[in-house]
Design an enzyme around this catalytic site. Structure first.
Site, PDB file in Angstrom:
ATOM      1  CB  CYS A 115      29.520 -18.840   7.147  1.00 41.12           C
ATOM      2  SG  CYS A 115      30.409 -17.078   7.245  1.00 41.12           S
ATOM      3  CG  HIS A 256      26.435 -17.768  10.486  1.00 39.59           C
ATOM      4  ND1 HIS A 256      28.116 -17.645  10.655  1.00 39.59           N
ATOM      5  CD2 HIS A 256      27.122 -16.701   9.095  1.00 39.59           C
ATOM      6  CE1 HIS A 256      28.805 -17.129   9.913  1.00 39.59           C
ATOM      7  NE2 HIS A 256      27.947 -16.417   9.463  1.00 39.59           N
ATOM      8  CG  ASN A 286      30.620 -13.091   9.935  1.00 38.48           C
ATOM      9  OD1 ASN A 286      31.320 -14.115  10.067  1.00 38.48           O
ATOM     10  ND2 ASN A 286      30.021 -12.974   8.204  1.00 38.48           N
TER      11      ASN A 286
HETATM   12  O1  UT7 Z   1      28.733 -15.143   6.036  1.00 42.99           O
HETATM   13  C1  UT7 Z   1      28.395 -15.510   5.045  1.00 42.99           C
HETATM   14  C2  UT7 Z   1      27.355 -15.085   4.152  1.00 42.99           C
HETATM   15  N1  UT7 Z   1      27.336 -14.069   3.866  1.00 42.99           N
HETATM   16  C3  UT7 Z   1      26.595 -12.701   3.873  1.00 42.99           C
HETATM   17  O2  UT7 Z   1      25.428 -13.298   4.669  1.00 42.99           O
HETATM   18  C4  UT7 Z   1      26.254 -11.395   3.975  1.00 42.99           C
HETATM   19  C5  UT7 Z   1      25.280 -11.266   3.441  1.00 42.99           C
HETATM   20  N2  UT7 Z   1      24.564 -10.096   2.582  1.00 42.99           N
HETATM   21  C6  UT7 Z   1      24.890  -8.580   3.582  1.00 42.99           C
HETATM   22  O3  UT7 Z   1      24.453  -8.795   4.157  1.00 42.99           O
HETATM   23  C7  UT7 Z   1      24.065  -7.152   2.625  1.00 42.99           C
HETATM   24  O4  UT7 Z   1      24.139  -7.515   1.172  1.00 42.99           O
HETATM   25  C8  UT7 Z   1      25.877  -6.364   3.424  1.00 42.99           C
HETATM   26  C9  UT7 Z   1      25.833  -6.271   4.723  1.00 42.99           C
HETATM   27  C10 UT7 Z   1      27.319  -6.885   2.997  1.00 42.99           C
HETATM   28  C11 UT7 Z   1      25.590  -5.123   2.181  1.00 42.99           C
HETATM   29  O5  UT7 Z   1      23.936  -5.112   2.447  1.00 42.99           O
HETATM   30  P1  UT7 Z   1      22.568  -4.098   1.488  1.00 42.99           P
HETATM   31  O6  UT7 Z   1      21.432  -3.475   2.361  1.00 42.99           O
HETATM   32  O7  UT7 Z   1      22.929  -5.180   0.553  1.00 42.99           O
HETATM   33  O8  UT7 Z   1      23.782  -3.040   1.033  1.00 42.99           O
HETATM   34  P2  UT7 Z   1      24.182  -2.840  -1.069  1.00 42.99           P
HETATM   35  O9  UT7 Z   1      25.523  -3.376  -0.755  1.00 42.99           O
HETATM   36  O10 UT7 Z   1      23.164  -3.332  -1.567  1.00 42.99           O
HETATM   37  O11 UT7 Z   1      24.378  -1.278  -1.202  1.00 42.99           O
HETATM   38  C12 UT7 Z   1      23.205   0.026   0.038  1.00 42.99           C
HETATM   39  C13 UT7 Z   1      24.250   1.292  -0.699  1.00 42.99           C
HETATM   40  C14 UT7 Z   1      25.057   1.436  -1.699  1.00 42.99           C
HETATM   41  O12 UT7 Z   1      24.628   2.620  -2.167  1.00 42.99           O
HETATM   42  P3  UT7 Z   1      24.006   3.076  -3.119  1.00 42.99           P
HETATM   43  O13 UT7 Z   1      24.231   2.528  -4.248  1.00 42.99           O
HETATM   44  O14 UT7 Z   1      22.342   2.446  -3.190  1.00 42.99           O
HETATM   45  O15 UT7 Z   1      23.687   4.622  -3.316  1.00 42.99           O
HETATM   46  C15 UT7 Z   1      26.122   1.381  -1.426  1.00 42.99           C
HETATM   47  O16 UT7 Z   1      27.058   2.239  -1.165  1.00 42.99           O
HETATM   48  O17 UT7 Z   1      24.782   1.390   0.620  1.00 42.99           O
HETATM   49  C16 UT7 Z   1      26.196   1.456   0.926  1.00 42.99           C
HETATM   50  N3  UT7 Z   1      27.088   1.336   1.136  1.00 42.99           N
HETATM   51  C17 UT7 Z   1      26.993   1.262   2.231  1.00 42.99           C
HETATM   52  N4  UT7 Z   1      26.740   2.807   2.769  1.00 42.99           N
HETATM   53  C18 UT7 Z   1      27.324   2.977   4.046  1.00 42.99           C
HETATM   54  C19 UT7 Z   1      27.524   0.294   1.358  1.00 42.99           C
HETATM   55  N5  UT7 Z   1      27.672  -0.509   3.180  1.00 42.99           N
HETATM   56  C20 UT7 Z   1      28.329   0.756   3.155  1.00 42.99           C
HETATM   57  C21 UT7 Z   1      28.744   1.584   4.232  1.00 42.99           C
HETATM   58  N6  UT7 Z   1      28.080   2.570   5.385  1.00 42.99           N
HETATM   59  N7  UT7 Z   1      29.502   0.169   5.187  1.00 42.99           N
END
Ligand code: UT7
Length: 329
Positions: A115, A256, A286
């Site tokens: 990115c 970004h 993104n």
């Molecule tokens: O551009 C290159 C660099 N990339 C970035 O900067 C991305 C950085 N990371 C992020 O933006 C975030 O980590 C994500 C958007 C990818 C994910 O968000 P998060 O708040 O970190 O979610 P998580 O992966 O910790 O998941 C939290 C919960 C989980 O459920 P449990 O285990 O707490 O029951 C996931 O299964 O949210 C659940 N979950 C979803 N629920 C509904 C994950 N994705 C989804 C979804 N819809 N799409």
């Protein structure tokens, strides 16, 4: 000794007409508009359909720049394409764009810095100009991210979209405007957290790599988040200090667009007002190397001559960096 500076003299962008909204995604995976808006801040993302590639979007961007500036393709010395989704593994997408735009007198190459592609690309283009090696350089960010998105992975598929945008850099002597300074970083500790396993020479395409969905983006979201949420502000502070500038000297931040929460945290650390922080993640998602030039394209009418713009990014590698541009138009 006079100093040659690289000045941004034109900006163009292109977004494909088709979009995927959160309702459509929630029919594909177990997710909701509410979750995506609150955790990432994306409503829609554009998608390039069929066998078209980044070069097709970049061609529109480049043709528009050449037409607007009334420049012949023969005047372009260098074309840099920043992408993680090249049309094909080789040759460089820059060469494919050059062919489509009839640019035949210069040279070109791709930059893959995740990115941070555009931040690395504009820095590279600037160095070619400052050294006197080139006079006119095109730096394009062009991505078809939806080609490598796993639409069975609900944590990754809402994030990415397609698009292309880019700038023309031109040499100018002793100008107070243009690309003033840059700070770039990389740390390979990030490789394991964000990558695409297959399709390279270690894991060329086989039935197994396809069946195991290894040609798609692999991202450990929370691990990447932890780094991304601080690094863009850290590197911007480093850039400001290097240039004896204060946070209050920033007119606009072009961060970004990976996650609205990361963007807001970066803006807060830099003590900026909401209207100084440019955002299009809600409409575009993104678009990897295209996010920052797209922000330049969409907001260029807001900038006044002499405004200090901070372009900053964090991405796969890990890579991160910040560029100070004194707006010249
Ligand atoms: O551009 C290159 C660099 N990339 C970035 O900067 C991305 C950085 N990371 C992020 O933006 C975030 O980590 C994500 C958007 C990818 C994910 O968000 P998060 O708040 O970190 O979610 P998580 O992966 O910790 O998941 C939290 C919960 C989980 O459920 P449990 O285990 O707490 O029951 C996931 O299964 O949210 C659940 N979950 C979803 N629920 C509904 C994950 N994705 C989804 C979804 N819809 N799409």
């Amino acid at each position: 000794m006079s100093k040659i500076r690289a000045i941004i003299t034109a900006v163009e962008g292109y977004l494909p007409k088709d979009v995927i909204d959160n309702e459509m995604l929630s029919r594909m995976v177990d997710t909701s508009d509410e979750w995506i808006m609150s955790r990432i801040g994306i409503k829609t993302r554009h998608i390039l359909k069929g066998d078209k590639g980044p070069s097709d979007m970049a061609k529109i961007v480049v043709d528009n720049i050449l037409q607007k500036k009334n420049i012949s393709p023969d005047e372009i010395d260098l074309i840099i394409c920043c992408t993680v989704t090249p049309d094909m593994p080789f040759p460089a997408t820059a060469n494919i764009i050059a062919d489509k735009c009839n640019i035949r007198k210069g040279f070109g190459f791709d930059i893959n810095a995740g990115c941070s592609g555009f931040i690395y690309g504009i820095t590279t283009g600037t160095k070619y100009i400052e050294s006197g090696f080139c006079k006119k350089v095109l730096v394009i960010g062009a991505e078809k991210m939806t080609a490598i998105v796993n639409y069975e992975d609900r944590t990754t598929c809402p994030i990415f979209g397609d698009g292309a945008a880019g700038v023309l850099l031109e040499a100018s002597e002793d100008s107070p405007y243009g690309v003033i300074d840059e700070v770039l970083h990389a740390d390979g500790v990030g490789v394991k957290h964000l990558h695409q396993v297959a399709g390279g020479s270690c894991h060329p395409a086989t039935i197994e790599t396809v069946m195991n969905r290894q040609h798609f983006i692999y991202q450990e979201g929370p691990a990447v988040f932890k780094w991304a949420v601080t690094k863009m502000a850290d590197v911007t502070e480093e850039l400001l200090e290097k240039n004896n500038m204060k946070k209050s000297d920033i007119d606009f931040l072009l961060p970004h667009q990976a996650n609205l929460r990361i963007i807001k945290a970066t803006g807060e650390r830099l003590e900026l007002k909401d209207e100084q922080i440019l955002i299009n993640i809600d409409r575009c998602g993104n678009t990897t190397s295209a996010t920052i030039p797209m922000l330049l394209y969409e907001n260029q009418d807001k900038f006044k001559k002499g405004d200090n713009l901070i372009l900053t990014s964090f991405g796969a590698g890990f890579t991160w960096g910040s560029v100070l541009v004194k707006w010249a138009l």
